[in-house]
Structure formats: structure tokens, C-alpha cells
Scaffold this active site. Structure first.
Site, short mmCIF file in Angstrom:
data_model
loop_
_atom_site.label_atom_id
_atom_site.label_comp_id
_atom_site.label_asym_id
_atom_site.label_seq_id
_atom_site.Cartn_x
_atom_site.Cartn_y
_atom_site.Cartn_z
CG MET A 27 -3.41 -0.49 -7.18
SD MET A 27 -2.35 0.08 -8.51
CE MET A 27 -0.85 -0.79 -8.16
CB ALA A 29 -2.65 -8.73 -6.20
CG LEU A 30 -6.75 -7.42 -1.64
CD1 LEU A 30 -8.10 -7.34 -0.92
CD2 LEU A 30 -6.08 -6.05 -1.65
CG HIS A 34 -3.40 -5.42 0.52
ND1 HIS A 34 -2.69 -6.29 -0.26
CD2 HIS A 34 -3.25 -4.19 -0.05
CE1 HIS A 34 -2.14 -5.63 -1.27
NE2 HIS A 34 -2.45 -4.35 -1.16
N GLY A 147 -0.20 1.63 3.52
CA GLY A 147 0.90 0.86 4.11
C GLY A 147 2.17 1.69 4.16
CE LYS A 148 3.97 3.71 10.24
NZ LYS A 148 4.64 3.60 11.54
CG ASP A 150 4.04 1.34 -1.26
OD1 ASP A 150 5.01 0.93 -1.88
OD2 ASP A 150 2.97 0.70 -1.17
CB SER A 185 5.33 -6.71 -2.45
OG SER A 185 5.08 -6.29 -3.78
O1 PAF Z 1 -0.50 1.52 -2.96
C1 PAF Z 1 -1.28 1.19 -3.87
O2 PAF Z 1 -1.72 0.04 -3.96
C2 PAF Z 1 -1.68 2.23 -4.91
O3 PAF Z 1 -0.64 3.10 -5.20
C3 PAF Z 1 -2.95 3.02 -4.51
C4 PAF Z 1 -2.70 3.86 -3.27
C5 PAF Z 1 -4.08 2.05 -4.27
C6 PAF Z 1 -3.35 3.98 -5.62
O4 PAF Z 1 -3.64 3.29 -6.80
#
Ligand code: PAF
Length: 283
Positions: A27, A29-30, A34, A147-148, A150, A185
Site C-alpha cells: 500500500m 509508504a515503503l 518492504h 511480510g510475516k 502480518d 510499519s
Molecule cells: O499488507 C498490506 O500492505 C496490504 O494488506 C496488502 C496485502 C497490500 C493488500 O492491500
């Protein structure tokens, strides 16, 4: 590196390619977390493969309007990070570029998402599954990287892949942390200075609680009280969303540690909701 903004352009790029494809859904905001996903994707793809990163703030996975409105948007910086990590293609659709205006079909996961973040954020994982399935169809990857951090999201997506017979491999990548233990995050950038200084207590408390669970000094029913006590002296206004010990496969609460379990926590530090977890091994 190419950047495309529409589904049509993405499909065209994809059709021209017959080699191995790795997708990293994000989404934006790397951050370094990421970057670790993209590096794993690059390794998986090899020099000939295609690494695609999607950058889309998926509106249907947000349960709080203000969270969606305030989600950081840093596209210039994000594309520089992708370029440096060896990404080949960015898919960055407009806010209204993914769903039909009268879209009425969604994916629903009914078991693994009944606890933890799924219980606290109604509809969240249905929104995640729906967008991930759409990105899967648009990019037709061999591997999708997540990512683990989540971990419930990874479990739910793995279940969707199994239940909907998607021919794709899911590659979970380790959580990246600051030296002080704070899990990276996109939300960390929205913490106040005070909250940012105090937030490493989450990981430190997970570690302490996990070893006390293993030794038997703390019982599964006492984990919330353990965290409440650890947060008592903080200056930041902290509200615990949940602290739970769950089975690593079913995501259901466990009252006794008979096999490896996961101690998971979600906490509002000021207005910002942070999540983290740790594996608790069998004593
Ligand atoms: O983990 C995230 O950033 C989001 O839940 C994802 C997997 C990109 C889905 O929008």
C-alpha cells in the site's frame, strides 16, 4: 523500471512476458521491511524474472475512515526504493482505478479471520483477500511475497490460495525491526515523538511475556494483565486492542501451550494502531 497506472497497461505489460513473475503487493509508504520483500522477490525471480510491486491503498480493507484518510502517501520516495531494490514494474493505480463503481462481489474468509485483527476490524480481511485476488488475476504471478509481521494476513491469504485453487506460491518474509526491537510499519511515521520513543516496549514485553509463559510463571489467561502492567508507566496514551495467545495454524485462542503458539498484540499508541507478535515455543 517501468511504472503503469491502469489495469489495461498492466495487462499489456504482463502479456508481453512469458518468464517467472513475482508480485509484491503493497500500500506504499515503503520502508526497509518492504525492501526486504522486494529483495526476496528479486532473488526468487532471478536475473531473467519479472518483479512487480503494486502500490495501492485499498479502501475496502479499512474499517476506520480516518485511518484511510491519513494513510501516508509517498510515491516519489516509494518508486526510488523500488528502483534501488531491482523492481522491474510498478503498478500504481488511481484510487478509483481498481474497483468498478458498482462492484458487488467480494471474497470472504470465515474462520481464520474471526480472531485478532479480523475480530477487531470487521471486513478487513475480506477487503485484503478481494484486492489480493484481483492483483493475482491482473499479474498472474508464480509467487506472491508478504511480510510475516502480518501473520494473520499471511494465514488468511494462504487459506484463500488453497480454497480457491490458485496456482501460486506464497512467500512469507521475516519482520524487519529497528535496533530497539520496534517492528517496521508504515504507521510508525505517524507516531508522535514520544510514542515513537516508547513503542519499542511492545516487542520487549512480547519477549518477556513469552519467556514467562514458557516457564509457567504467566498463564495464557493473564497475558492482557501482563501487558497492561508493562504499559502503565508510559507517558503516551496507550489502549490495548487485544493481547491473545493463539494457535499458529487455526488462529484460535489457546488456554494451554501444547504446541508452538503465537502471542499477538494490537495497541493504540496515541491514535496509531500498532501490531506485533512472537512465537511461544512449547515448554
Ligand atoms: O499488507 C498490506 O500492505 C496490504 O494488506 C496488502 C496485502 C497490500 C493488500 O492491500
Amino acid at each position: 523500471m517501468k511504472i503503469v497506472h491502469t489495469k489495461t497497461e498492466l495487462r499489456r505489460e504482463r502479456q508481453e512476458y512469458s518468464g517467472r513473475v513475482i508480485l509484491v503487493p503493497t500500500m506504499g509508504a515503503l520502508h526497509d521491511g518492504h525492501q526486504a520483500l522486494m529483495e526476496s522477490a528479486r532473488l526468487e525471480a532471478g536475473s531473467e524474472g519479472l518483479v512487480i510491486v503494486s502500490i495501492f491503498v485499498n479502501p475496502i480493507q479499512f474499517d476506520r475512515a480516518e485511518d484511510l484518510e491519513n494513510y501516508p502517501s509517498t510515491f516519489e520516495q516509494d518508486s526510488a526504493i523500488c528502483e534501488a531494490a531491482g523492481v522491474d514494474l510498478i503498478f500504481a493505480p488511481a484510487a478509483d482505478g481498481v474497483y468498478e463503481s458498482d462492484s458487488s462481489v467480494m471474497v470472504m474468509e470465515k474462520t481464520l479471520s474471526t480472531t485478532l485483527c479480523g475480530a477487531q476490524r470487521p471486513g478487513h480481511f475480506d477487503g485484503v483477500c478481494t484486492v489480493v485476488l484481483k492483483l493475482y488475476h491482473l499479474t498472474q504471478p508464480d509467487v506472491m511475497v508478504f511480510g510475516k509481521k502480518d501473520f494473520q494476513q499471511v494465514a488468511v491469504i494462504q487459506r484463500m490460495v488453497r480454497d480457491l485453487d490458485l496456482p501460486v506460491e506464497i512467500l512469507p518474509v521475516e519482520t524487519v525491526r529497528e535496533e530497539n526491537g520496534l517492528a517496521l510499519s508504515s504507521r510508525n511515521s505517524r507516531l508522535s515523538e514520544q510514542a515513537y520513543t516508547e513503542a519499542p516496549v511492545i516487542h520487549a514485553t512480547l519477549k518477556r511475556c513469552s519467556s514467562e509463559l514458557q516457564s509457567g510463571a504467566v498463564k495464557p489467561a493473564e497475558v492482557t494483565a501482563f501487558f497492561q502492567q508493562a504499559f502503565e508507566s508510559l507517558e503516551t496514551a496507550v489502549r490495548i486492542d487485544y493481547v491473545e495467545l493463539v494457535d499458529a495454524e487455526t488462529m484460535q485462542p489457546v488456554a494451554e501451550i501444547r504446541k508452538d503458539a503465537i502471542l499477538a498484540v494490537a495497541v493504540f499508541f496515541g491514535d496509531i494502531r500498532l501490531i506485533d507478535h512472537i512465537t511461544v515455543q512449547t515448554p
